[in-house]
Design a protein around this motif. Structure first.
Motif, PDB file in Angstrom:
ATOM      1  N   ALA A 168       0.753  -1.170   0.081  1.00 46.59           N
ATOM      2  CA  ALA A 168       0.025   0.040   0.077  1.00 46.59           C
ATOM      3  C   ALA A 168       1.000   1.201   0.050  1.00 46.59           C
ATOM      4  N   GLU A 169       2.172   1.182   0.620  1.00 44.76           N
ATOM      5  CA  GLU A 169       2.914   2.514   0.907  1.00 44.76           C
ATOM      6  C   GLU A 169       3.436   2.709  -0.452  1.00 44.76           C
ATOM      7  N   GLU A 170       3.772   1.764  -1.337  1.00 41.56           N
ATOM      8  CA  GLU A 170       4.471   1.842  -2.719  1.00 41.56           C
ATOM      9  C   GLU A 170       3.316   2.138  -3.516  1.00 41.56           C
ATOM     10  N   MET A 171       2.087   1.540  -3.781  1.00 45.01           N
ATOM     11  CA  MET A 171       1.182   1.630  -4.753  1.00 45.01           C
ATOM     12  C   MET A 171       0.494   3.214  -4.478  1.00 45.01           C
ATOM     13  N   SER A 172       0.076   3.755  -3.246  1.00 46.15           N
ATOM     14  CA  SER A 172      -0.505   4.965  -2.909  1.00 46.15           C
ATOM     15  C   SER A 172       0.268   6.144  -3.312  1.00 46.15           C
ATOM     16  N   ARG A 173       1.296   5.993  -3.736  1.00 45.60           N
ATOM     17  CA  ARG A 173       2.322   7.098  -4.189  1.00 45.60           C
ATOM     18  C   ARG A 173       1.686   7.415  -5.678  1.00 45.60           C
ATOM     19  N   PHE A 174       1.187   6.748  -6.335  1.00 42.86           N
ATOM     20  CA  PHE A 174       0.773   6.908  -7.904  1.00 42.86           C
ATOM     21  C   PHE A 174      -0.891   7.186  -7.873  1.00 42.86           C
ATOM     22  N   PHE A 175      -1.512   7.203  -6.984  1.00 48.31           N
ATOM     23  CA  PHE A 175      -2.855   7.282  -6.973  1.00 48.31           C
ATOM     24  C   PHE A 175      -3.191   8.516  -6.767  1.00 48.31           C
ATOM     25  N   GLY A 176      -4.402   9.279  -6.894  1.00 44.61           N
ATOM     26  CA  GLY A 176      -4.816  10.500  -6.428  1.00 44.61           C
ATOM     27  C   GLY A 176      -5.356  10.983  -5.075  1.00 44.61           C
ATOM     28  N   ASN A 177      -5.786  11.744  -4.668  1.00 49.93           N
ATOM     29  CA  ASN A 177      -6.159  12.296  -3.481  1.00 49.93           C
ATOM     30  C   ASN A 177      -7.339  11.703  -2.954  1.00 49.93           C
ATOM     31  N   SER A 178      -7.042  10.763  -1.770  1.00 52.36           N
ATOM     32  CA  SER A 178      -8.068   9.959  -1.189  1.00 52.36           C
ATOM     33  C   SER A 178      -9.283  10.629  -0.589  1.00 52.36           C
ATOM     34  N   ALA A 179      -9.300  12.116  -0.250  1.00 54.36           N
ATOM     35  CA  ALA A 179     -10.161  12.739   0.470  1.00 54.36           C
ATOM     36  C   ALA A 179     -11.037  13.178  -0.727  1.00 54.36           C
ATOM     37  N   ARG A 180     -10.568  13.627  -1.624  1.00 56.66           N
ATOM     38  CA  ARG A 180     -11.348  14.066  -3.173  1.00 56.66           C
ATOM     39  C   ARG A 180     -12.090  12.679  -3.651  1.00 56.66           C
ATOM     40  N   GLY A 181     -11.570  11.554  -3.385  1.00 57.94           N
ATOM     41  CA  GLY A 181     -11.916  10.389  -3.794  1.00 57.94           C
ATOM     42  C   GLY A 181     -13.391   9.986  -2.956  1.00 57.94           C
ATOM     43  N   HIS A 182     -13.275  10.025  -1.831  1.00 58.43           N
ATOM     44  CA  HIS A 182     -14.419   9.739  -0.910  1.00 58.43           C
ATOM     45  C   HIS A 182     -15.541  10.684  -1.340  1.00 58.43           C
ATOM     46  N   LYS A 183     -15.256  12.181  -1.536  1.00 55.69           N
ATOM     47  CA  LYS A 183     -16.271  13.157  -1.929  1.00 55.69           C
ATOM     48  C   LYS A 183     -16.898  12.575  -3.228  1.00 55.69           C
ATOM     49  N   GLU A 184     -16.220  12.061  -4.313  1.00 53.57           N
ATOM     50  CA  GLU A 184     -16.747  11.753  -5.388  1.00 53.57           C
ATOM     51  C   GLU A 184     -17.482  10.480  -5.346  1.00 53.57           C
ATOM     52  N   LEU A 185     -17.060   9.504  -4.291  1.00 54.99           N
ATOM     53  CA  LEU A 185     -17.558   8.211  -4.040  1.00 54.99           C
ATOM     54  C   LEU A 185     -19.101   8.561  -3.775  1.00 54.99           C
ATOM     55  N   ALA A 186     -19.266   9.709  -2.912  1.00 59.60           N
ATOM     56  CA  ALA A 186     -20.639  10.065  -2.182  1.00 59.60           C
ATOM     57  C   ALA A 186     -21.294  10.277  -3.192  1.00 59.60           C
ATOM     58  N   VAL A 187     -20.847  11.098  -4.471  1.00 62.68           N
ATOM     59  CA  VAL A 187     -21.868  11.465  -5.332  1.00 62.68           C
ATOM     60  C   VAL A 187     -22.288  10.325  -6.209  1.00 62.68           C
ATOM     61  N   LEU A 188     -21.330   9.400  -6.494  1.00 63.25           N
ATOM     62  CA  LEU A 188     -21.574   8.245  -7.486  1.00 63.25           C
ATOM     63  C   LEU A 188     -22.666   7.247  -6.741  1.00 63.25           C
ATOM     64  N   VAL A 189     -22.264   7.029  -5.457  1.00 60.04           N
ATOM     65  CA  VAL A 189     -23.234   6.086  -4.894  1.00 60.04           C
ATOM     66  C   VAL A 189     -24.686   6.949  -4.584  1.00 60.04           C
ATOM     67  N   GLY A 190     -24.663   8.062  -4.513  1.00 59.59           N
ATOM     68  CA  GLY A 190     -26.047   9.000  -4.259  1.00 59.59           C
ATOM     69  C   GLY A 190     -26.808   8.755  -5.555  1.00 59.59           C
ATOM     70  N   GLN A 191     -26.257   8.629  -6.852  1.00 59.70           N
ATOM     71  CA  GLN A 191     -27.168   8.831  -8.086  1.00 59.70           C
ATOM     72  C   GLN A 191     -28.068   7.547  -7.868  1.00 59.70           C
ATOM     73  N   ALA A 192     -27.710   6.380  -7.374  1.00 63.67           N
ATOM     74  CA  ALA A 192     -28.744   5.244  -7.283  1.00 63.67           C
ATOM     75  C   ALA A 192     -30.046   5.554  -6.436  1.00 63.67           C
ATOM     76  N   ALA A 193     -29.775   6.623  -5.730  1.00 65.81           N
ATOM     77  CA  ALA A 193     -30.895   6.849  -4.695  1.00 65.81           C
ATOM     78  C   ALA A 193     -31.794   8.136  -5.022  1.00 65.81           C
ATOM     79  N   ILE A 194     -31.308   8.844  -6.135  1.00 65.32           N
ATOM     80  CA  ILE A 194     -31.936  10.002  -6.611  1.00 65.32           C
ATOM     81  C   ILE A 194     -33.633   9.971  -6.651  1.00 65.32           C
ATOM     82  N   GLU A 195     -34.001   8.880  -7.346  1.00 65.54           N
ATOM     83  CA  GLU A 195     -35.442   8.698  -7.474  1.00 65.54           C
ATOM     84  C   GLU A 195     -36.244   8.610  -6.101  1.00 65.54           C
TER      85      GLU A 195
END
Length: 618
Positions: free
Chosen positions: A301-328
């Protein structure tokens, strides 16, 4: 409702969430604690059910594991003392999972509340996660997952495994089905049904697994260690990055061949911006020979995480993606984001890279050109040194916007010093370095927002600068960056325009013959300057705060309120400047401010960008 309609006389079923060979998972309402729970209902075989019923009967006598009962015998025909481990701990499905999960209290692991047996069914009472699985997320939005989202999922699962391994527990069934994501974007690992405790030598054995997510040693029933879960995590990560799992097969024989002969895509070719070095790290963890992998998940994880993005931003984006399923289900409530906004669609691919870097290159290029032109030691336009430094700054802006912004702002400080504006030349780099260290270096949005006065101010449209900061940044970042943009605006106004609306790049790029410091001092003595500073900071904070709701309406409202605050500041400045006679501001100030509000309101129609680092402003 009658008790017989409740599970365990306590839990009211709401819906079935899933099923499998073990039984079903029910979503239920805990009538005692008043909360939703997930209940795994596991069907017992005849022998297990009989032994559980025997324990239940003895428990009714107050002596569930003893040989004596007050009625002179065992009504189920067992006169010998009953070994509690033989009945309740050995070969009873679900109990090992309950005990294992109960050991692992962590936000990234689904909690287990209780385990009970009634009749021929064992009930595992678990935390209810309102959201989706990683499987569902990949099926619906696999081509929209940014490196920020991958970072959020990867880091959360890796952390859950690290916690398990620290407690000598191997999960042995890491796969997308067992990764849950709730409406807040939080990622949790579930289903420790195959988990095993390591023995004294650090190894355990597995009784199953899922083809595609288990390594060779697990298929071959060899002794296992943490590198088994490491391989599963790597397989799942490869699937997130490439959209495929090359290790899937109809049976174990073909699965072994798939692992040994796999032709793997390079994940860096699937994601623009993913460093090719990430391929080597991932393939290292996917090596068929576990001795060639990382020693543990933490190292991987220490080696791999260096190449990914910002996890805090990712959690925000995940919240939006998951929320789409409940829009209706929430049509009667305020409109939510129906899709990832244009800004975040741009932010997940090649267009984002182009957009951010073009903005940075223009801002850095214009500011460094003006700065270098006013430093005699560089030699002017005819000197190759001039163009070499200019190209270096622009290249830095293209490759690393935050570095380009820092270099160009420091070059402006050098130009001020060369033109004997010593106070400004010393104070500016202090402000720049402080802003860069605490905010600017954390991402690409803040540097571009800080350089907005260079671009927008070059043609008198500077009031848009605090709105840009509030629209793209978190509350604290927006306020600090708006302050940095204001400082830069004052310096640029000192080049000759003497106006915070902008600096007129065509007319005032050469400030060598001007007393920039005097012009700045005059500007700072005007009440309007300080009124505008207050409105810039307040406007950026208001807009950033309302943008946190991630709706177009709230963002548009934020723009309107921030623009109104800046208009009020202009009126207040006009009142002070006129000796408290007139509230009416000069149209030269009011018109660009209204225009900036209109432009940013239109921008809100395209959606609200998901910002990293959201936190309460205190």
């Amino acid at each position: 409702m009658a008790n017989e309609q409740l599970i365990l006389n306590r839990y009211r079923p709401i819906a079935e969430a899933g099923s499998g060979g073990f039984g079903t998972v029910q979503v239920a309402w805990d009538t005692r604690i008043q909360r939703r729970v997930a209940i795994k209902c596991i069907q017992l075989d005849e022998s297990q059910a009989f032994r559980a019923l025997q324990v239940e009967a003895r428990a009714a006598y107050g002596d569930p594991y003893g040989s004596a009962d007050p009625y002179g015998g065992d009504p189920y025909g067992y006169d010998e003392p009953l070994d509690p481990y033989a009945v309740s701990l050995e070969n009873l499905p679900g109990l090992d999972e309950a005990r294992t999960a109960a050991m692992l209290s962590d936000p990234n692991i689904v909690g287990v509340y209780d385990f009970e047996v009634q009749g021929a069914t064992a009930y595992l009472i678990m935390e209810y996660v309102d959201g989706t699985t990683l499987t569902g997320l990949l099926q619906q939005y696999g081509d929209q997952l940014s490196l920020d989202v991958v970072a959020a999922i990867f880091s959360s699962v890796a952390h859950a495994l690290e916690v398990a391994h620290e407690n000598q527990v191997l999960h042995l069934d890491i796969k997308p089905d067992n990764v849950l994501i709730n409406h807040q974007g939080q990622v949790k690992v579930t289903d420790f049904g195959l988990a095993t405790l390591s023995d004294a030598s650090g190894f355990g054995t597995a009784g199953g697994g899922t083809i595609g997510y288990m390594p060779l040693e697990q298929m071959r029933q060899e002794a296992l260690d943490a590198r088994c879960d490491e391989w599963a995590l790597a397989s799942m990560t490869y699937e997130m990055l490439t959209g495929t799992n090359p290790f899937l097969a109809p049976d174990l024989v073909k699965a072994e061949a798939a692992i040994e002969d796999a032709e793997l895509l390079l994940p860096s070719l699937c994601y623009d911006g993913l460093d090719p070095e990430a391929d080597d790290v991932l393939f290292y963890a996917l090596d068929p020979d576990r001795e060639e992998r990382y020693d543990n998940v933490e190292d991987f994880a220490e080696e791999m995480s260096r190449f990914f993005g910002n996890s805090a931003r990712g959690h925000k984006e995940l919240a939006v993606l998951v929320g789409q399923a409940a829009i209706e289900e929430f049509e009667e409530e305020e409109e939510v984001v129906e899709r990832i906004s244009l800004f975040d669609r741009i932010g997940t691919g090649r267009l984002q890279s182009i957009f951010v870097r073009v903005w940075a290159a223009l801002g850095v290029g214009l500011l460094s050109f003006v700065s270098l032109s006013n430093i005699e030691a560089v030699g002017g336009w005819a000197n190759p040194v001039f163009w070499g430094l200019f190209a270096l700054f622009v290249l830095a802006g293209v490759l690393k916007p935050h570095l380009g912004a820092l270099l160009s702002l420091l070059s402006l400080s050098a130009a001020l010093l060369f033109n004997e504006a010593f106070v400004a030349g010393i104070l500016l780099p202090v402000c720049v370095i402080a802003w860069w260290f605490f905010v600017g270096r954390m991402g690409d949005e803040a540097p571009n927002a800080a350089l907005s006065p260079v671009l927008f101010g070059s043609f008198g449209f500077n009031p848009v600068s605090p709105l840009v900061a509030g629209f793209f940044l978190s509350v604290k970042e927006a306020v600090i960056t708006a302050a940095m943009a204001f400082v830069l605006s004052v310096v640029l106004a000192g080049f000759g325009s003497n106006s915070l609306l902008g600096w007129n790049a065509l007319a005032f790029w050469d400030f060598g013959s001007l007393d920039v410091q005097h012009n700045m001092a005059v500007l700072l003595q005007q009440p309007l300057t300080w009124c505008m500073l207050a409105s810039w900071l307040g406007g950026a904070a208001i807009l950033a705060l309302l943008c946190r709701r991630q709706t177009r309406f709230s963002a548009g409202l934020g723009v309107v309120l921030a623009s109104a605050l800046m208009i009020v500041a202009l009126c207040l400045g006009a009142w002070f400047s006129s000796g408290m006679v007139s509230w009416i501001p000069a149209w030269q100030y009011a018109l660009p401010t209204v225009g900036a509000g209109v432009v940013m309101t239109v921008a809100c129609a395209f959606g609200v960008p998901i910002r990293a680092g959201e936190e309460d402003w205190e």
